[in-house]
Write a protein that holds these residues in place. Structure first.
Motif, PDB file in Angstrom:
ATOM      1  N   UNK A 292       0.814  -1.230   0.000  1.00 12.83           N
ATOM      2  CA  UNK A 292       0.000   0.000   0.000  1.00 12.83           C
ATOM      3  C   UNK A 292       0.840   1.270   0.000  1.00 12.83           C
ATOM      4  N   UNK A 293       1.894   1.310   0.815  1.00 14.63           N
ATOM      5  CA  UNK A 293       2.720   2.518   0.879  1.00 14.63           C
ATOM      6  C   UNK A 293       3.465   2.745  -0.433  1.00 14.63           C
ATOM      7  N   UNK A 294       3.978   1.678  -1.027  1.00 14.94           N
ATOM      8  CA  UNK A 294       4.708   1.803  -2.295  1.00 14.94           C
ATOM      9  C   UNK A 294       3.785   2.285  -3.414  1.00 14.94           C
ATOM     10  N   UNK A 295       2.612   1.680  -3.483  1.00 13.25           N
ATOM     11  CA  UNK A 295       1.642   2.058  -4.513  1.00 13.25           C
ATOM     12  C   UNK A 295       1.224   3.514  -4.336  1.00 13.25           C
ATOM     13  N   UNK A 326      -2.982  10.856   7.289  1.00 11.47           N
ATOM     14  CA  UNK A 326      -1.621  10.682   7.798  1.00 11.47           C
ATOM     15  C   UNK A 326      -0.679  10.334   6.646  1.00 11.47           C
ATOM     16  N   UNK A 327      -1.104   9.420   5.795  1.00  6.83           N
ATOM     17  CA  UNK A 327      -0.279   9.020   4.657  1.00  6.83           C
ATOM     18  C   UNK A 327      -0.032  10.183   3.708  1.00  6.83           C
ATOM     19  N   UNK A 328      -1.068  10.958   3.409  1.00  5.04           N
ATOM     20  CA  UNK A 328      -0.899  12.095   2.500  1.00  5.04           C
ATOM     21  C   UNK A 328       0.074  13.116   3.072  1.00  5.04           C
ATOM     22  N   UNK A 355      -0.943   3.358  11.248  1.00  2.00           N
ATOM     23  CA  UNK A 355      -0.061   4.472  10.900  1.00  2.00           C
ATOM     24  C   UNK A 355       1.403   4.083  11.051  1.00  2.00           C
ATOM     25  N   UNK A 356       1.700   3.377  12.132  1.00  2.81           N
ATOM     26  CA  UNK A 356       3.071   2.935  12.333  1.00  2.81           C
ATOM     27  C   UNK A 356       3.534   2.009  11.235  1.00  2.81           C
ATOM     28  N   UNK A 357       2.687   1.049  10.848  1.00  5.38           N
ATOM     29  CA  UNK A 357       3.029   0.144   9.758  1.00  5.38           C
ATOM     30  C   UNK A 357       3.297   0.925   8.473  1.00  5.38           C
ATOM     31  N   UNK A 358       2.397   1.857   8.181  1.00  2.84           N
ATOM     32  CA  UNK A 358       2.528   2.622   6.948  1.00  2.84           C
ATOM     33  C   UNK A 358       3.821   3.446   6.956  1.00  2.84           C
TER      34      UNK A 358
END
Length: 454
Positions: A292-295, A326-328, A355-358
């Protein structure tokens, strides 16, 4: 794509004259067809009038609900061929904020949670507060329509001032409506349910999440499984669907099924909860699918933040937007904003865990690209100096790579844990690394032994 529209009754005429409705678009994605954002045919308004008389969620019961059943209201063929029996004419009389410009698209993206709460605020449930909700509604895409019923009975439950979030569907949400219809028909009319699921799958421009759901539901129905049991299945079914769709070149549907698989993932290694890490690792191994983070990072670099946020909402919080926000913030390098969204910290609740995983996954993305300063800040945000969970999730998901980099970051994490208070964290590292990076497990074991020596 659910929770799309709100309805306001601007003027109700109990004598059978035209009723004026305001339709507001609650959620929006930039890739949707602008021409389809606002309803334009009598079928949509047949649904609205029927819903306003269905006796559900505090709404009154009226004659139209006796004429049109819920399953019929979700059947495109029925709605399109019978709307004229109940709605004589529809005239759009006003439009605002359409088409959507870039600034409004950003507002929709960044206000997802606020607007989702707005969807549920209605006069029937006592949740609508004009002073609070009115200014939000003013910013949304909206239009007013005059509706002429064929019979005064069809509008007799309407009152000026009523408002609610509607389940009425239009072209953008037809696939989702068909899935809902399939669910209703599952037990009593399985052939009709199968037809509804197939209709959703066959739509050329249907919502990929609804189409992926329809495929899973159809398979479960044809296999004779209970509809509720099918909903409670683990991640294997959506993962296998994602991999099959990926191989067929159906990338959007594949990512939709993948999001469902990661969300359902509930794995552990020993006493360490790693959620959907095994799903991410398997999709990477068998199909080269990004985490998910890479994509999301790739989409963010291309400027497609809304699509990144849409998938992250599905994966990490089942429709809410806190983790996506948070990701954005991290994609933009805004660490102050990310820390503000974290609130009390990464640990303490499931969203914080996500959030920590991401953040750790994204730290490895930057580390592989040579941006060590950004990687370090993200890793520190993820583990808060002591928490091994995000690193272990990255290790189990295959995001902690290459091994040399994972070893470097893992040993640095072990070295931070200097006292007996962190013994459980050290043991967690040993348990997970024993499976995925034995050299790190040995390092952590020796480090603990050294500290315990007199």
């Amino acid at each position: 794509m659910k929770n799309m529209y709100r309805i306001h009754i601007v003027h109700a005429d109990r004598s059978g004259g035209p009723v004026r409705l305001r339709v507001l678009l609650v959620h929006h994605e930039p890739w949707w067809d602008q021409a389809e954002l606002l309803p334009r045919d009598p079928g949509f308004f047949l649904q609205v009038l029927r819903e306003a008389a269905d006796g559900e969620a505090g709404r009154p019961r009226g004659p139209l609900a006796d004429e049109v059943g819920e399953a019929q209201s979700l059947d495109p063929a029925f709605v399109h061929s019978n709307a004229h029996r109940f709605v004589e004419r529809v005239e759009r009389v006003a439009v605002r904020h359409h088409p959507v410009d870039d600034a409004l698209a950003v507002y929709y993206r960044d206000s997802y949670d606020v607007l989702d709460r707005l969807y549920y605020a209605g006069t029937f449930n006592g949740g609508y507060r004009p002073d609070e909700h009115g200014p939000l509604e003013e910013r949304l895409v909206q239009a007013e329509y005059d509706i002429w019923p064929t019979d005064p009975r069809w509008t007799q439950t309407l009152r000026t001032g009523q408002c609610w979030g509607t389940g009425a569907w239009g072209p953008l949400s037809e696939a989702e409506a068909s899935v809902r219809r399939g669910w209703i028909l599952w037990d009593d009319a399985p052939e009709g349910a199968a037809a509804a699921f197939r209709h959703a799958i066959g739509l050329e421009h249907g919502d990929p999440y609804a189409k992926a759901q329809a495929r899973m539901e159809l398979d479960a129905l044809l296999a004779g499984r209970d509809r509720y049991a099918a909903q409670d299945e683990g991640s294997d079914v959506p993962l296998e669907l994602a991999l099959r769709l990926w191989a067929e070149g159906r990338e959007e549907e594949a990512r939709a099924a993948y999001a469902e698989a990661v969300f359902r993932g509930d794995g552990s290694i020993g006493d360490v909860f790693v959620g959907g890490a095994a799903v991410i690792a398997e999709a990477r191994r068998r199909a080269g699918m990004e985490s998910p983070a890479e994509y999301g990072h790739r989409l963010a670099q291309a400027g497609d933040l809304s699509r990144a946020a849409a998938e992250l909402r599905r994966i990490y919080d089942n429709g809410s937007a806190r983790v996506a926000a948070f990701a954005l913030a991290l994609y933009a390098g805004d660490f102050d904003r990310a820390e503000e969204i974290c609130g009390a910290g990464i640990e303490g609740d499931l969203e914080g865990t996500w959030m920590g995983w991401f953040a750790m996954d994204l730290a490895f993305v930057h580390a592989r690209a040579g941006d060590t300063d950004t990687a370090r800040r993200m890793a520190e945000l993820a583990d808060e100096g002591w928490n091994s969970g995000p690193f272990l999730h990255a290790l189990a998901s295959g995001s902690a790579r290459p091994p040399e980099l994972a070893m470097e970051m893992g040993t640095a994490l072990v070295d931070k844990m200097a006292g007996p208070a962190e013994d459980d964290e050290i043991q967690a590292i040993i348990d997970v690394a024993h499976v995925h990076l034995p050299e790190l497990a040995a390092y952590a074991h020796n480090a603990r032994a050294t500290r315990e020596s007199p």
